[in-house]
Design a protein around this motif. Structure first.
Motif, PDB file in Angstrom:
ATOM      1  N   GLY A 184       0.843  -1.197   0.000  1.00  0.00           N
ATOM      2  CA  GLY A 184       0.000   0.000   0.000  1.00  0.00           C
ATOM      3  C   GLY A 184       0.874   1.240   0.000  1.00  0.00           C
ATOM      4  N   GLY A 185       0.251   2.371  -0.175  1.00  0.00           N
ATOM      5  CA  GLY A 185       0.982   3.639  -0.218  1.00  0.00           C
ATOM      6  C   GLY A 185       1.469   4.076   1.158  1.00  0.00           C
ATOM      7  N   GLU A 186       1.895   5.307   1.232  1.00  0.00           N
ATOM      8  CA  GLU A 186       2.447   5.854   2.479  1.00  0.00           C
ATOM      9  C   GLU A 186       1.363   5.940   3.558  1.00  0.00           C
ATOM     10  N   GLY A 187       1.704   5.467   4.740  1.00  0.00           N
ATOM     11  CA  GLY A 187       0.814   5.619   5.892  1.00  0.00           C
ATOM     12  C   GLY A 187      -0.501   4.860   5.817  1.00  0.00           C
ATOM     13  N   THR A 188      -0.558   3.835   4.972  1.00  0.00           N
ATOM     14  CA  THR A 188      -1.818   3.081   4.866  1.00  0.00           C
ATOM     15  C   THR A 188      -1.999   2.147   6.064  1.00  0.00           C
TER      16      THR A 188
ATOM     17  N   SER B 188       2.903  -1.309   8.377  1.00  0.00           N
ATOM     18  CA  SER B 188       3.771  -1.748   9.482  1.00  0.00           C
ATOM     19  C   SER B 188       2.944  -2.084  10.712  1.00  0.00           C
ATOM     20  N   THR B 189       1.919  -1.283  10.974  1.00  0.00           N
ATOM     21  CA  THR B 189       1.010  -1.557  12.096  1.00  0.00           C
ATOM     22  C   THR B 189       0.396  -2.942  11.918  1.00  0.00           C
ATOM     23  N   GLN B 190      -0.107  -3.204  10.719  1.00  0.00           N
ATOM     24  CA  GLN B 190      -0.794  -4.475  10.475  1.00  0.00           C
ATOM     25  C   GLN B 190       0.169  -5.645  10.409  1.00  0.00           C
TER      26      GLN B 190
ATOM     27  N   ASP C 151       6.678  -6.725   5.265  1.00  0.00           N
ATOM     28  CA  ASP C 151       6.138  -5.373   5.129  1.00  0.00           C
ATOM     29  C   ASP C 151       6.752  -4.761   3.864  1.00  0.00           C
ATOM     30  N   ARG C 152       6.010  -4.737   2.802  1.00  0.00           N
ATOM     31  CA  ARG C 152       6.414  -4.363   1.431  1.00  0.00           C
ATOM     32  C   ARG C 152       7.267  -5.454   0.785  1.00  0.00           C
ATOM     33  N   PHE C 153       7.045  -5.649  -0.511  1.00  0.00           N
ATOM     34  CA  PHE C 153       7.854  -6.612  -1.286  1.00  0.00           C
ATOM     35  C   PHE C 153       7.766  -6.223  -2.764  1.00  0.00           C
TER      36      PHE C 153
ATOM     37  N   ARG D 215      -1.455  10.849   8.199  1.00  0.00           N
ATOM     38  CA  ARG D 215      -1.022   9.982   9.305  1.00  0.00           C
ATOM     39  C   ARG D 215       0.494   9.990   9.445  1.00  0.00           C
ATOM     40  N   THR D 216       1.204   9.912   8.323  1.00  0.00           N
ATOM     41  CA  THR D 216       2.668   9.820   8.421  1.00  0.00           C
ATOM     42  C   THR D 216       3.261  11.135   8.915  1.00  0.00           C
ATOM     43  N   ILE D 217       2.630  12.241   8.592  1.00  0.00           N
ATOM     44  CA  ILE D 217       3.135  13.540   9.070  1.00  0.00           C
ATOM     45  C   ILE D 217       3.059  13.566  10.601  1.00  0.00           C
ATOM     46  N   LYS D 218       1.938  13.051  11.125  1.00  0.00           N
ATOM     47  CA  LYS D 218       1.771  13.019  12.589  1.00  0.00           C
ATOM     48  C   LYS D 218       2.795  12.090  13.233  1.00  0.00           C
ATOM     49  N   ARG D 219       3.185  11.035  12.519  1.00  0.00           N
ATOM     50  CA  ARG D 219       4.088  10.022  13.076  1.00  0.00           C
ATOM     51  C   ARG D 219       5.504  10.567  13.313  1.00  0.00           C
ATOM     52  N   LYS D 220       5.865  11.605  12.565  1.00  0.00           N
ATOM     53  CA  LYS D 220       7.166  12.290  12.710  1.00  0.00           C
ATOM     54  C   LYS D 220       8.368  11.342  12.637  1.00  0.00           C
TER      55      LYS D 220
ATOM     56  N   ASP E 279      -9.797  -2.400   3.098  1.00  0.00           N
ATOM     57  CA  ASP E 279     -10.150  -0.990   3.287  1.00  0.00           C
ATOM     58  C   ASP E 279      -9.367  -0.417   4.478  1.00  0.00           C
ATOM     59  N   GLY E 280      -8.397   0.438   4.168  1.00  0.00           N
ATOM     60  CA  GLY E 280      -7.513   0.979   5.201  1.00  0.00           C
ATOM     61  C   GLY E 280      -8.114   2.120   6.002  1.00  0.00           C
ATOM     62  N   SER E 281      -9.339   2.518   5.656  1.00  0.00           N
ATOM     63  CA  SER E 281      -9.942   3.633   6.398  1.00  0.00           C
ATOM     64  C   SER E 281     -10.646   3.150   7.675  1.00  0.00           C
ATOM     65  N   GLN E 282     -10.688   1.828   7.860  1.00  0.00           N
ATOM     66  CA  GLN E 282     -11.282   1.294   9.093  1.00  0.00           C
ATOM     67  C   GLN E 282     -10.315   1.535  10.260  1.00  0.00           C
ATOM     68  N   SER E 283     -10.795   1.272  11.478  1.00  0.00           N
ATOM     69  CA  SER E 283      -9.896   1.390  12.641  1.00  0.00           C
ATOM     70  C   SER E 283      -8.779   0.359  12.503  1.00  0.00           C
ATOM     71  N   ARG E 284      -7.688   0.573  13.235  1.00  0.00           N
ATOM     72  CA  ARG E 284      -6.566  -0.380  13.193  1.00  0.00           C
ATOM     73  C   ARG E 284      -7.054  -1.802  13.472  1.00  0.00           C
TER      74      ARG E 284
HETATM   75  N1  LIG Z   1      -6.375   2.212  10.714  1.00  0.00           N
HETATM   76  C1  LIG Z   1      -5.714   3.257  11.198  1.00  0.00           C
HETATM   77  N2  LIG Z   1      -6.378   4.354  11.607  1.00  0.00           N
HETATM   78  C2  LIG Z   1      -5.712   5.442  12.081  1.00  0.00           C
HETATM   79  N3  LIG Z   1      -4.367   5.520  12.184  1.00  0.00           N
HETATM   80  C3  LIG Z   1      -3.651   4.455  11.786  1.00  0.00           C
HETATM   81  C4  LIG Z   1      -4.282   3.280  11.271  1.00  0.00           C
HETATM   82  N4  LIG Z   1      -3.313   2.381  10.959  1.00  0.00           N
HETATM   83  C5  LIG Z   1      -2.141   2.977  11.254  1.00  0.00           C
HETATM   84  N5  LIG Z   1      -2.337   4.199  11.776  1.00  0.00           N
HETATM   85  C6  LIG Z   1      -1.308   5.174  12.223  1.00  0.00           C
HETATM   86  O1  LIG Z   1      -0.822   5.814  11.054  1.00  0.00           O
HETATM   87  C7  LIG Z   1       0.586   5.963  11.107  1.00  0.00           C
HETATM   88  C8  LIG Z   1       1.173   5.196   9.920  1.00  0.00           C
HETATM   89  O2  LIG Z   1       0.949   3.802  10.113  1.00  0.00           O
HETATM   90  P1  LIG Z   1       2.036   2.730   9.654  1.00  0.00           P
HETATM   91  O3  LIG Z   1       3.386   3.170  10.063  1.00  0.00           O
HETATM   92  O4  LIG Z   1       1.557   1.401  10.085  1.00  0.00           O
HETATM   93  O5  LIG Z   1       1.852   2.885   8.071  1.00  0.00           O
HETATM   94  P2  LIG Z   1       2.782   2.345   6.918  1.00  0.00           P
HETATM   95  O6  LIG Z   1       1.869   1.952   5.822  1.00  0.00           O
HETATM   96  O7  LIG Z   1       3.708   1.315   7.441  1.00  0.00           O
HETATM   97  O8  LIG Z   1       3.594   3.669   6.528  1.00  0.00           O
HETATM   98  P3  LIG Z   1       4.879   3.789   5.569  1.00  0.00           P
HETATM   99  O9  LIG Z   1       4.370   3.739   4.178  1.00  0.00           O
HETATM  100  O10 LIG Z   1       5.467   5.123   5.901  1.00  0.00           O
HETATM  101  O11 LIG Z   1       5.794   2.636   5.919  1.00  0.00           O
HETATM  102  C9  LIG Z   1       1.034   5.425  12.451  1.00  0.00           C
HETATM  103  O12 LIG Z   1       1.171   6.485  13.341  1.00  0.00           O
HETATM  104  C10 LIG Z   1      -0.108   4.481  12.855  1.00  0.00           C
HETATM  105  O13 LIG Z   1      -0.238   4.376  14.239  1.00  0.00           O
END
Ligand SMILES: Nc1ncnc2c1ncn2[C@@H]1O[C@H](COP(=O)(O)OP(=O)(O)OP(=O)(O)O)[C@@H](O)[C@H]1O
Ligand SMILES: [Mg+2]
Length: 216
Positions: free
Chosen positions: A9-13, A16-18, A93-95, A143-148, A183-188
């Motif tokens: 997926g794209g940036e901040g989707t 890594s969390t999943q 995580d990515r391939f 989301r990624t901007i907030k992650r700093k 669907d990445g717009s759902q809660s974690r």
């Molecule tokens: N479903 C979600 N709803 C809200 N915030 C989320 C959700 N999933 C992840 N986040 C938050 O969004 C930020 C980015 O998440 P994460 O690092 O998992 O994304 P990523 O796809 O790995 O990003 P990157 O492309 O930069 O590697 C983190 O701060 C994470 O806690």
């Protein structure tokens, strides 16, 4: 039997969390599970990751970038994935689809170069299942901007680039049965549940995979 699961997926989707939630779930049912990432996953690959993902004062030529990503992948495959693939579930995580979406489709490198490099490096290591976490790029980026984090080179690209990446991934998913769109717009937690439900539905393991709780 190949049990390589990739998250794309794209940036901040939320990849890594999943990946880490999925790893926790799998750990509950098997000792034979590995969590890894690209670019990176080995000492050598993590070195290359640093120069790829940190914003620099210069840009890489797209071909150089393709070669760097694949240099890291070569180390990852030879040192981690290939030795482990027969006996372990691997969560990555990515391939390869990241390379196809970012370097080939979004940056416009010829597909034949991707094919050629894959022939040399990955040979037959294709993920069993790929979860494409899809979300509008502006949400992922906010989301990624907030992650700093300092891994912000791609984040600094314009929104058109991220839209192209998203479109490229969706196009890939339309053409490949192994790619499942989530669907990445759902809660974690709900994204996690969708991934686990999907794995259980297709009987990925003989045993049912439980959900990982956020605080365990
Ligand atoms: N479903 C979600 N709803 C809200 N915030 C989320 C959700 N999933 C992840 N986040 C938050 O969004 C930020 C980015 O998440 P994460 O690092 O998992 O994304 P990523 O796809 O790995 O990003 P990157 O492309 O930069 O590697 C983190 O701060 C994470 O806690
Ligand atoms: Mg990540």
């Amino acid at each position: 039997m190949n049990k390589l699961i990739t998250l794309e997926g794209g940036e901040g989707t939320g990849k890594s969390t999943q990946a880490s939630f999925l790893f926790k779930s799998l750990k509950k049912v098997t000792k034979r599970v590995i969590l890894t990432r690209e670019p990176g996953g080995t000492i050598q690959g993590e070195k290359i990751r640093e120069i790829l993902v940190k914003k620099q004062k210069f840009e890489w030529d797209p071909i150089t970038e393709l070669l760097l990503v694949n240099a890291a992948r070569n180390e990852h495959l030879k040192n981690i994935i290939i030795p482990a693939i027969k006996q372990n579930v691997i969560v990555c995580d990515r391939f390869i689809d990241s390379t196809f979406a970012y370097q080939i489709l979004a940056k416009g490198i010829k597909k034949k170069y991707f094919k050629l490099i894959n022939e040399v490096i990955i040979k037959k290591v294709i993920p069993k299942i790929t979860f494409l976490i899809d979300i509008a790029p502006n949400i992922g980026l906010s989301r990624t901007i907030k992650r700093k984090s300092n891994e912000n080179r791609y984040e600094s690209y314009n929104i058109e680039f991220h839209e192209k990446v998203r479109k490229s991934y969706l196009e890939l998913a339309r053409r490949s049965k192994r790619i499942r769109i989530i669907d990445g717009s759902q809660s974690r937690l709900n994204v996690h549940k969708s991934i686990i439900d999907s794995l259980n539905k297709s009987k990925f393991l003989k045993i049912k995979i439980p959900y990982a709780l956020e605080n365990d």
